[in-house]
Write an enzyme that holds these catalytic residues in place. Structure first.
Site, PDB file in Angstrom:
ATOM      1  N   LYS A 153      19.497  27.038  22.285  1.00 24.11           N
ATOM      2  CA  LYS A 153      19.492  28.476  22.003  1.00 24.11           C
ATOM      3  C   LYS A 153      18.051  28.946  21.752  1.00 24.11           C
ATOM      4  CE  LYS A 153      23.724  27.610  22.516  1.00 24.11           C
ATOM      5  NZ  LYS A 153      25.003  27.946  21.979  1.00 24.11           N
TER       6      LYS A 153
HETATM    7  C1  LIG Z   1      26.323  27.618  21.756  1.00 26.52           C
HETATM    8  C2  LIG Z   1      27.314  28.696  21.674  1.00 26.52           C
HETATM    9  C3  LIG Z   1      28.115  28.885  20.547  1.00 26.52           C
HETATM   10  C4  LIG Z   1      28.199  27.927  19.393  1.00 26.52           C
HETATM   11  O1  LIG Z   1      27.060  27.409  18.915  1.00 26.52           O
HETATM   12  P1  LIG Z   1      26.953  25.890  18.343  1.00 26.52           P
HETATM   13  O2  LIG Z   1      25.792  26.041  17.444  1.00 26.52           O
HETATM   14  O3  LIG Z   1      26.762  24.986  19.486  1.00 26.52           O
HETATM   15  O4  LIG Z   1      28.226  25.631  17.579  1.00 26.52           O
HETATM   16  C5  LIG Z   1      28.932  29.994  20.511  1.00 26.52           C
HETATM   17  N1  LIG Z   1      28.992  30.851  21.534  1.00 26.52           N
HETATM   18  C6  LIG Z   1      28.286  30.680  22.654  1.00 26.52           C
HETATM   19  C7  LIG Z   1      28.412  31.678  23.750  1.00 26.52           C
HETATM   20  C8  LIG Z   1      27.430  29.591  22.765  1.00 26.52           C
HETATM   21  O5  LIG Z   1      26.723  29.409  23.887  1.00 26.52           O
END
Ligand SMILES: *Cc1c(COP(=O)(O)O)cnc(C)c1O
Length: 397
Positions: free
Chosen positions: A191
């Site tokens: 992210k």
């Molecule tokens: C990565 C992601 C999440 C959740 O994040 P994590 O930290 O991996 O639990 C939620 N929504 C979307 C669209 C994502 O890409």
């Protein structure tokens, strides 16, 4: 000879030196647990929350163990009960319906448009089926938030925003995550900030904030927070809110604080790369770029294009030819879930209705990550390769 791209689509940048130094300092003093503080000390986690609240303009912020945890915590904090239905996007990633399932609720999927945002007409038709919408800004595409919020406010539907791909983005000048009642973010490696695992939740609602803090596993140490409501609010909720442990720790917070300070610069670097790929793919027959609304401030950490109405074999041939030249594209049209990519009808724990217009769009979505380890020149080369391979397969018909 044909050019071939040799970069890695999964290689992120290193943690900034400042973050490494801060992490070493936490490791040396040993107080990794967020509530383990020396007299007078403010924990890295509490400071990070204060800084994240300031960055988003939210009254309250809570750092947690993952983005998926933030989503589940938000659902509990707004009062979703087992058996409730929760509206959400058909085009999203597995942790979103997973968070809904984690509280015993049932997702009701809303379709996607060719602009890759939630279909507001389909939403309007389904608004009377649930009290909560978990809106996923999937791959950073933000819908008309003015229209969405007006619809949801009128119907009495609470909006939780999944901002896993929109940390640092905005709609009409308002940061993503600040339109609905709660905004949820992820700091997982892929992210916009990287702590391996981690997440945030922001809100202006004091009871939601207090419940989220207790849910996250504060025990009764909530006074050690710097971006939480006052003790009188906790008095109202503390006996009725379970501890569903999912805290962030000081080591992760220490490496995130310097990243938060440079987020805007990183966003500009992502968008520079995004625009190079976008320009390089303009005017390719058979390939549709996703139009971006002028009110949208996006973060181009990935790019999507549509190969709309292509035969699946031809589309898969494009993917295979690009892969052979080092360009890794993901497809949302596959019948079987692969790696991070799955479709709403693969989540068989949830009931699904047919969404033919959405199936048509999903069948054409080609998706690519743009890590900051790629230079703008890399991005131009990637676009040349995709352009050549899409054109070659398209011309053959
Ligand atoms: C990565 C992601 C999440 C959740 O994040 P994590 O930290 O991996 O639990 C939620 N929504 C979307 C669209 C994502 O890409």
């Amino acid at each position: 000879m044909e050019e071939r791209f040799t970069g890695s689509f999964t290689q992120q940048e290193p943690i900034p030196e400042e973050g490494i130094a801060a992490a070493l300092s936490v490791l040396r003093h040993g107080r990794l647990h967020r509530y383990n503080v020396a007299p007078g000390e403010l924990s890295e986690t509490a400071l990070l929350e204060q800084e994240f609240a300031a960055m988003t303009g939210a009254r309250f912020a809570l750092a947690v163990a993952s983005g998926g945890y933030a989503l589940g915590c938000a659902l509990r904090a707004v009062g979703v009960q087992p058996g409730d239905r929760v509206l959400t996007n058909a085009f999203t990633l597995a942790p979103v319906p997973g968070a809904i399932a984690s509280v015993g609720a049932e997702p009701v999927f809303v379709g996607v448009t060719e602009d890759l945002v939630i279909d507001l007409d389909d939403l309007a038709a389904k608004l009377d089926r649930a009290r909560v919408l978990m809106l996923s800004h999937m791959r950073g595409h933000i819908c008309d938030m003015g229209r969405l919020m007006a619809m949801c406010d009128e119907a009495g539907v609470t909006v939780i925003e999944d901002c896993a791909h929109t940390m640092g983005a905005a709609w009409d000048g308002v940061p993503s995550g600040r339109h609905g009642a709660v905004g949820c973010y992820s700091t997982q490696t892929y992210k916009h900030m990287n702590s391996g695992e981690g997440g945030f939740l922001v809100t202006d609602d004091e009871e939601i904030a207090a419940r989220a803090v207790i849910l996250s596993g504060s025990y009764m140490l909530y006074e050690r927070h710097l971006a939480a409501p006052g003790p009188e609010v906790f008095e109202r909720v503390k006996y009725h809110t379970p501890n569903v442990s999912g805290r962030m720790d000081n080591l992760r917070a220490a490496i995130l604080r310097p990243q938060l300070r440079t987020l805007d610069e990183q966003v500009a670097r992502w968008n520079e790369r995004y625009r190079v790929v976008e320009e390089g793919l303009r005017g390719v027959p058979g390939l549709t770029l996703i139009a971006r609304d002028p009110r949208e401030t996006y973060v181009g950490s990935s790019i999507q294009v549509l190969l709309l109405d292509w035969a699946p074999e031809a589309l898969q041939e494009v993917l295979a030819r690009c892969a052979a030249r080092g360009v890794e594209l993901k497809w949302f049209g596959g019948a079987e879930p692969v790696a991070f990519t799955s479709r709403y009808d693969s989540w068989r724990y949830a009931e699904t209705e047919a969404l033919p217009a959405t199936d048509r769009v999903l069948a054409g979505i080609v998706d690519m990550r743009l890590p900051l380890t790629f230079s703008p020149e890399d991005c131009a080369q990637i676009a040349r390769i995709i352009r050549a391979e899409v054109s070659a397969v398209f011309q053959r018909g």
